[in-house]
Design an enzyme around this catalytic site. Sequence first.
Site, PDB file in Angstrom:
ATOM      1  N   HIS A 270      -1.059   3.996  -0.739  1.00  0.00           N
ATOM      2  CA  HIS A 270      -1.570   4.036  -2.124  1.00  0.00           C
ATOM      3  C   HIS A 270      -0.870   5.143  -2.933  1.00  0.00           C
ATOM      4  O   HIS A 270      -0.103   4.844  -3.816  1.00  0.00           O
ATOM      5  CB  HIS A 270      -3.098   4.173  -2.217  1.00  0.00           C
ATOM      6  CG  HIS A 270      -3.845   3.197  -1.364  1.00  0.00           C
ATOM      7  ND1 HIS A 270      -3.689   1.839  -1.509  1.00  0.00           N
ATOM      8  CD2 HIS A 270      -4.713   3.368  -0.327  1.00  0.00           C
ATOM      9  CE1 HIS A 270      -4.444   1.223  -0.621  1.00  0.00           C
ATOM     10  NE2 HIS A 270      -5.081   2.117   0.110  1.00  0.00           N
ATOM     11  N   ASP A 321      -3.281  -4.803   2.980  1.00  0.00           N
ATOM     12  CA  ASP A 321      -4.449  -3.929   3.042  1.00  0.00           C
ATOM     13  C   ASP A 321      -5.766  -4.652   3.327  1.00  0.00           C
ATOM     14  O   ASP A 321      -6.033  -5.012   4.465  1.00  0.00           O
ATOM     15  CB  ASP A 321      -4.505  -3.102   1.746  1.00  0.00           C
ATOM     16  CG  ASP A 321      -5.484  -1.950   1.815  1.00  0.00           C
ATOM     17  OD1 ASP A 321      -6.186  -1.827   2.827  1.00  0.00           O
ATOM     18  OD2 ASP A 321      -5.550  -1.151   0.858  1.00  0.00           O
TER      19      ASP A 321
END
Length: 453
Positions: A270, A321
């Site tokens: 991220h 993810d």
Amino acid sequence: MTTRLHLAQALLPEGCVADVRLTIDGGVITHVDKGAASAADVERMPGLTLPGMPNLHSHLFQRGMAGLSERRGASADSFWTWREVMYRFLDRLDPDDVRAIAAQAMVEMLEGGFTALAEFHYLHHDRDGRPYADIAAMSAAVAAAARETGIGLTLLPVLYRFGNFGSAPPVHGQRRFVNDRDAFLRLVDASAAALGDLPDARIGVAPHSLRAVAPDDLGWLAGLAPEAPIHIHVAEQMREVEDSLAVAGRRPVELLMDHVALGPRWCLIHATHLTDAERDAMAASGAVAGLCPITEASLGDGIFDGVRYRASSGRYGVGSDSNIQIDAGAELRQLEYSQRLRDRGRALMADPAGSTGVSLWRDACAGGAQACGRAIGAIAPGRRADLVTLDGDCPALAGKGGQAALDSAVFAAGALPVHQVMVGGETLVRDGRHRSRDAIRRRFGATMRRLLD
Ligand code: NGQ
Ligand code: ZN
């Protein structure tokens, strides 16, 4: 065993090229030559063939809760309320459930252009929080699914000790993740053993986040296997930045860099909320930004500044993810579109005068390969033969070849139009369908009906 393939068109490091011949030995590309097909070619791939995309970040089990967290609650919904739903879902899973869900997600990855996976694996223990008799029973479930589906695997056993910054105790929903350092060492050894005969599998380590480990765990983990990939979730939500500042007086990426020397083995997942200085330092370190654009949109994380990061030569790759949607092309499109919406421009992740699709595919393959710690991510000698051939019959690709075909596959097709997929020289997907798709889907369906009953 040596095999020869002819690719009508291929995305090579120098760009899209017609008439490419590959020699593959033991699953590895040994020669890339230009030339027309000949009788020696055992297989001819029509259309454009790409290097398979590495998926650098996933939590496979979350495929089973995709779509179950879209209901508005009494208080404001957020990443943190989503996490509560996620904890309640994983509470029910046993290793067989994880294997069934993992295999389904892997089939979708392979059919969606991902040929390798770095699994950020933190669901370790039994429902009561105690280790299984085999501490790596859940790792073994992931490995079994990889064996069944053929996806290339980098397994990242996760160290999870605390509930938040300041070594706060873990909450009930986190009990299946928690190990002390000694138990973690046993877990890593047993996980490595569980990978067993998987071809070219790799093991790394992952501190879950700065919330879940103590600062001095970072250097300890980095020292365990100095060459191995090491991944961490960092600076995804503004609340994490605020908590880090409140407890440590440093922003998350600053805090990370205070304790370890970032370098090419690091993948920062991220890394959404960075100052200019943090972003530049990260780019200069050679670490990979592990971007998960669809999940980051789904969870309301914010927008990574890919434009300025790329201008400082920052490396990145993509991950699916939470696995709410699994498609390599859709991840790249979401990444580019997030930049366009912020900067009100177009072709923002492209090289000057280059194609957006080609730049995104090539950059994310390179960063993903680095993050997986494997010789993948390019059609070049010495790399594994992980290949994705696009479906030239897809209307979005009609009349197009080379760069226009890849741009159209990423931006103009519903899902990435995948025709054939090879991993380590073995064909796993033909006509867009994985060879074990039906059986894996049936088992997944039965598992989900039982879990949601
Ligand atoms: C995870 N996922 O570990 O699955 C995390 C949520 C957390 C994402 N950050 C949990 N997307 O970060 O505490
Ligand atoms: Zn994650």
